[in-house]
Design a protein around this motif. Structure first.
Motif, mmCIF file in Angstrom:
data_model
loop_
_atom_site.group_PDB
_atom_site.id
_atom_site.type_symbol
_atom_site.label_atom_id
_atom_site.label_comp_id
_atom_site.label_asym_id
_atom_site.label_seq_id
_atom_site.Cartn_x
_atom_site.Cartn_y
_atom_site.Cartn_z
ATOM 1 N N HIS A 30 0.844 -1.189 0.000
ATOM 2 C CA HIS A 30 0.000 0.000 0.000
ATOM 3 C C HIS A 30 0.882 1.243 0.000
ATOM 4 C CE1 HIS A 30 0.672 0.650 4.323
ATOM 5 N NE2 HIS A 30 0.347 -0.604 4.530
ATOM 6 N N SER A 31 0.263 2.378 -0.281
ATOM 7 C CA SER A 31 1.016 3.602 -0.564
ATOM 8 C C SER A 31 1.819 4.095 0.626
ATOM 9 C CB SER A 31 0.059 4.701 -1.032
ATOM 10 O OG SER A 31 -0.913 4.987 -0.034
ATOM 11 N N LEU A 32 1.346 3.851 1.849
ATOM 12 C CA LEU A 32 2.067 4.336 3.022
ATOM 13 C C LEU A 32 3.428 3.654 3.148
ATOM 14 C CD1 LEU A 32 -0.866 4.382 5.598
ATOM 15 C CD2 LEU A 32 0.033 6.307 4.276
ATOM 16 N N GLU A 33 3.453 2.331 2.968
ATOM 17 C CA GLU A 33 4.726 1.596 2.993
ATOM 18 C C GLU A 33 5.608 2.025 1.831
ATOM 19 O OE1 GLU A 33 3.111 -2.729 4.644
ATOM 20 O OE2 GLU A 33 3.189 -2.323 2.492
ATOM 21 N N ASP A 34 5.023 2.050 0.641
ATOM 22 C CA ASP A 34 5.808 2.344 -0.558
ATOM 23 C C ASP A 34 6.436 3.725 -0.481
ATOM 24 O OD1 ASP A 34 6.677 1.734 -3.335
ATOM 25 O OD2 ASP A 34 5.352 3.413 -3.826
ATOM 26 N N ARG A 35 5.711 4.680 0.103
ATOM 27 C CA ARG A 35 6.243 6.038 0.217
ATOM 28 C C ARG A 35 7.498 6.072 1.086
ATOM 29 N NH1 ARG A 35 1.808 8.688 2.328
ATOM 30 N NH2 ARG A 35 0.883 8.395 0.263
ATOM 31 N N ILE A 36 7.482 5.326 2.189
ATOM 32 C CA ILE A 36 8.651 5.268 3.077
ATOM 33 C C ILE A 36 9.841 4.659 2.351
ATOM 34 C CG2 ILE A 36 9.584 4.149 5.144
ATOM 35 C CD1 ILE A 36 6.752 4.410 6.358
ATOM 36 N N VAL A 37 9.604 3.557 1.644
ATOM 37 C CA VAL A 37 10.683 2.887 0.919
ATOM 38 C C VAL A 37 11.234 3.789 -0.185
ATOM 39 C CG1 VAL A 37 11.312 0.870 -0.454
ATOM 40 C CG2 VAL A 37 9.672 0.632 1.427
ATOM 41 N N LYS A 38 10.338 4.382 -0.935
ATOM 42 C CA LYS A 38 10.742 5.262 -2.038
ATOM 43 C C LYS A 38 11.592 6.420 -1.531
ATOM 44 C CE LYS A 38 8.761 8.281 -5.601
ATOM 45 N NZ LYS A 38 7.486 8.781 -6.204
ATOM 46 N N GLN A 39 11.128 7.088 -0.479
ATOM 47 C CA GLN A 39 11.859 8.234 0.052
ATOM 48 C C GLN A 39 13.208 7.830 0.645
ATOM 49 O OE1 GLN A 39 8.958 9.913 2.735
ATOM 50 N NE2 GLN A 39 7.918 11.043 1.119
ATOM 51 N N THR A 40 13.246 6.683 1.331
ATOM 52 C CA THR A 40 14.506 6.217 1.922
ATOM 53 C C THR A 40 15.524 5.909 0.841
ATOM 54 O OG1 THR A 40 13.345 5.283 3.837
ATOM 55 C CG2 THR A 40 15.572 4.474 3.394
ATOM 56 N N PHE A 41 15.118 5.171 -0.172
ATOM 57 C CA PHE A 41 16.047 4.785 -1.238
ATOM 58 C C PHE A 41 16.477 5.988 -2.074
ATOM 59 C CE2 PHE A 41 14.662 0.031 -1.625
ATOM 60 C CZ PHE A 41 15.123 -0.190 -0.350
ATOM 61 N N ARG A 42 15.632 7.002 -2.142
ATOM 62 C CA ARG A 42 15.964 8.209 -2.918
ATOM 63 C C ARG A 42 16.837 9.179 -2.145
ATOM 64 N NH1 ARG A 42 10.898 11.598 -3.617
ATOM 65 N NH2 ARG A 42 11.546 12.233 -1.512
ATOM 66 N N ASP A 43 16.571 9.328 -0.845
ATOM 67 C CA ASP A 43 17.181 10.418 -0.081
ATOM 68 C C ASP A 43 18.341 10.011 0.821
ATOM 69 O OD1 ASP A 43 15.215 11.970 -1.252
ATOM 70 O OD2 ASP A 43 13.868 11.877 0.478
ATOM 71 N N ASP A 44 18.406 8.743 1.227
ATOM 72 C CA ASP A 44 19.456 8.338 2.153
ATOM 73 C C ASP A 44 20.774 8.160 1.387
ATOM 74 O OD1 ASP A 44 21.183 6.622 3.915
ATOM 75 O OD2 ASP A 44 19.397 6.654 5.183
ATOM 76 N N PRO A 45 21.849 8.819 1.826
ATOM 77 C CA PRO A 45 23.116 8.728 1.090
ATOM 78 C C PRO A 45 23.730 7.333 1.070
ATOM 79 C CG PRO A 45 23.414 9.869 3.179
ATOM 80 C CD PRO A 45 21.945 9.712 2.990
#
Length: 288
Positions: free
Chosen positions: A233-248
């Motif tokens: 669902h979108s809540l989980e996917d949003r966390i994963v997407k943001q982590t993989f995009r923003d975490d160095p």
């Protein structure tokens, strides 16, 4: 319902398995993904699986390369340290509730049968859904249903729940349906689906656990190792997407999520909403 691993081949391919590596199956379930990882490993390889559900041990593979830890994946760092494993070569997450848990009426995850309002992944600890409903006021309950279920009728549902105090899953489902169902409208999913999702997420602190676990995973995965996450669902996917995009520490392998084929979705309805995101891990500082 038979449990069928979602995006099984895609997720195993995404891990780029090293035959002598150590891999974590963060959500053991029925062991489908663990089986595929073991099949790709050589004699020196190893799988460490996590499952908060104590009954998962009954489904454990009889393979000397396999270790099952009864713990939530939020405890990833602590449990790997206890096993004296400083780093792993890859980690796979298959988020959400399993088919076995849905089919076990006593667990309270499903509204198909009347069951206690429990919903705990680990029924040996924490507050149940019934206790959560009892301890929260109407406003707090509405916020949970709105935030975690993305349910527009959250306030009306919360008011009805607090007024009528449903005793089991069947009563809760009927109550919610009575609040949100529009006469004459055919719905693709049961009207209570979002409310049940919200309560389950809150009871198990699923989003907090995911954030904590991904942070530990990025620390504990070796250079160029892979982390693959299947969300539903979108809540989980949003966390994963943001982590993989923003975490160095993360380097995205998939810019867009991998989704099931039409054939897989037809065979396994659970797969329809699945999204697989993958990153490779880097411990070298990125240029600013």
């Amino acid at each position: 319902m038979e449990h069928i691993s979602v995006l099984a081949r895609e997720s195993i391919d995404a891990l780029a398995i090293r035959p002598a590596g150590i891999y974590v199956d963060a959500t053991y379930g029925a062991g489908g993904h663990s089986s595929l990882i073991l099949a790709a490993l050589g004699p020196a390889g190893r799988v460490v699986a996590f499952d908060a559900d104590p009954v998962a041990h009954a489904r454990l593979h009889s393979d000397t390369r396999m270790t099952l830890v009864h713990a939530n994946f939020r405890d990833l760092a602590t449990e790997l340290e206890a096993l004296e494993i400083p780093v792993v070569d890859g980690i796979l997450y298959d988020l959400g509730v399993s088919s076995m848990q849905l089919d076990d009426g006593e667990r309270g995850f499903s509204f198909r049968v009347a069951a206690p309002l429990d919903m705990r992944m680990d029924p040996t600890q924490g507050e149940s859904a019934a206790e959560l409903i009892e301890s929260r006021d109407e406003g707090e309950l509405a916020d949970i249903i709105f935030e975690y279920g993305e349910e527009r009728a959250a306030r009306r549902i919360a008011r009805a729940i607090k007024q009528r105090s449903p005793r089991d899953t069947a009563e809760l489902a009927a109550l919610v349906a009575g609040v949100v169902h529009v006469r004459g409208k055919r719905e693709r999913t049961h009207p209570a689906t979002r409310t049940f999702q919200a309560l389950r997420i809150a009871v198990n602190d699923e989003l907090g656990a995911l954030r904590a676990s991904l942070d530990a995973a990025l620390d504990r995965t070796a250079e160029d190792g892979r982390i693959a996450v299947i969300s539903f669902h979108s809540l989980e996917d949003r966390i994963v997407k943001q982590t993989f995009r923003d975490d160095p520490r993360a380097r995205r392998v998939t810019r867009k999520p991998i989704v099931p084929s039409d054939e897989e979705a037809a065979v396994n309805p659970r797969a329809r909403s699945a999204k697989l995101r993958v990153c490779a891990v880097t411990h070298m500082e990125r240029a600013s």
